[in-house]
Design a protein around this motif. Structure first.
Motif, short mmCIF file in Angstrom:
data_model
loop_
_atom_site.label_atom_id
_atom_site.label_comp_id
_atom_site.label_asym_id
_atom_site.label_seq_id
_atom_site.Cartn_x
_atom_site.Cartn_y
_atom_site.Cartn_z
N PRO A 263 -23.45 -13.24 -9.01
CA PRO A 263 -24.13 -12.17 -9.74
C PRO A 263 -23.16 -11.17 -10.34
O PRO A 263 -22.01 -11.04 -9.91
CB PRO A 263 -25.00 -11.51 -8.66
N PRO A 313 -28.08 -5.67 -9.91
CA PRO A 313 -27.50 -7.01 -9.89
C PRO A 313 -28.24 -7.91 -10.87
O PRO A 313 -29.46 -7.91 -10.96
CB PRO A 313 -27.73 -7.47 -8.44
N GLN A 314 -27.47 -8.67 -11.65
CA GLN A 314 -28.02 -9.65 -12.58
C GLN A 314 -27.51 -11.00 -12.12
O GLN A 314 -26.31 -11.26 -12.14
CB GLN A 314 -27.58 -9.35 -14.02
N ALA A 315 -28.44 -11.85 -11.69
CA ALA A 315 -28.05 -13.11 -11.07
C ALA A 315 -28.20 -14.25 -12.06
O ALA A 315 -29.13 -14.28 -12.87
CB ALA A 315 -28.91 -13.37 -9.84
#
Length: 318
Positions: A263, A313-315
């Motif tokens: 992430p 968070p960007q997963a």
């Protein structure tokens, strides 16, 4: 462009088909008299390969004295890609670069460990008005490249390959597609292309990357018998070959790439795999420790106040 969170829309397009895994609905907000539609990041989909941010700017026609500049602001851990269909913008950065971005050209600015840039309008646009329509996207860097030396590359429209066949015309902005490759080098495997289709023409979407998506800019298209209107990001199911058929004259953005190794966190204009790195960048900007733009340093965008937004968070897609 500076990133500012905006509220999510009321979901209104739940249609999907076997080929389309997710339909992302943009969130529209106004920036200085121009509508900006935020496509990524979204609760419906956070990343497409390394693409972590995707904004449609306009289309708009400014009246005299309406156009507003984007003042100097910092970035880390990403590469910005600015691509216009109409109008112009003036890019300046802390490396000393100054470029007018014209339709069909591409600006790739690699922030790495830190860069400052501004995006302004030409004097004639400010005085008389004019159009603006384009896309700005961010590409998150691999962990091993997050602290690279900042860099900037401008490639004119004439230097980007164009493919035309069977009612399809494609300009390859980044990576490779339709048997040709862009001269613009990337830190990780990805593809990005502007595609126009005549009615009845098809855009083949092959499984060349694990993640693939199509953004419908103009016109209506059909995928597996389902009609999609303009302003939708169609996330294609992994491993599946399909195509988009134009029902009307259409303009699309084809994008794809390989998922990153974990992430990424976004806070304001900063992207990193390390939360502590975001805190360090925030403190550095507030303390004036970023390099200035030599020809544009009399004003800047201040960092948001603490509490105005948490790192998010960007997963990668699971």
């Amino acid at each position: 462009m500076s990133f500012a969170p905006c509220p999510d829309p009321t979901p209104g397009d739940a249609r999907s088909c076997d080929a389309v895994e997710t339909v992302i609905i943009p969130r529209a907000h106004d920036i200085g008299g121009m509508e900006v539609a935020r496509v990524l990041p979204s609760p419906q989909g956070q990343m497409i390969g390394p693409f972590i941010f995707f904004d449609r700017m306009g289309p708009v026609r400014f009246t005299a004295h309406q156009a507003q500049d984007v003042r100097p602001h910092p970035h880390i851990g990403l590469a910005t890609v600015t691509y216009l269909f109409d109008g112009t913008m003036v890019h300046r950065d802390s490396l000393g670069n100054e470029r007018v971005i014209a339709p069909g050209a591409v600006n790739l600015m690699t922030a790495g460990r830190g860069i400052v840039h501004s995006e302004r309008h030409e004097a004639t646009v400010k005085d008389r008005g004019g159009p603006l329509f384009g896309i700005q996207s961010w590409i998150a860097l691999p962990k091993a490249r997050e602290e690279d030396t900042p860099d900037f590359l401008h490639t004119s429209a004439e230097d980007l390959p164009v493919v035309s066949e069977g009612g399809l015309t494609a300009r390859i902005i980044l990576g490779s597609a339709f048997g040709v490759s862009s001269p613009v080098a990337l830190a990780s495997p990805a593809t990005y292309a502007e595609v126009t289709l005549a009615p009845g023409a098809r855009l083949p979407i092959d499984p060349t990357h694990e993640d693939r998506a199509v953004f419908t800019l103009e016109g209506e298209v059909e995928v597996d018998g389902i009609r999609f209107e303009p302003g939708r990001m169609l996330v294609i199911r992994r491993g599946l070959a399909t195509s988009a058929r134009a029902l009307t004259p259409a303009r699309l953005m084809l994008m794809g790439g390989e998922p990153l190794e974990g992430p990424r966190y976004i806070w304001w204009n900063f992207v990193s795999s390390d939360l502590e790195r975001l805190d360090a960048a925030k403190a550095a900007w507030r303390a004036g420790r970023f390099d200035l733009i030599p020809m544009d340093h009399d004003e800047f965008i201040p960092a948001p106040e603490d509490g105005a937004g948490r790192p998010r968070p960007q997963a990668p897609r699971p």
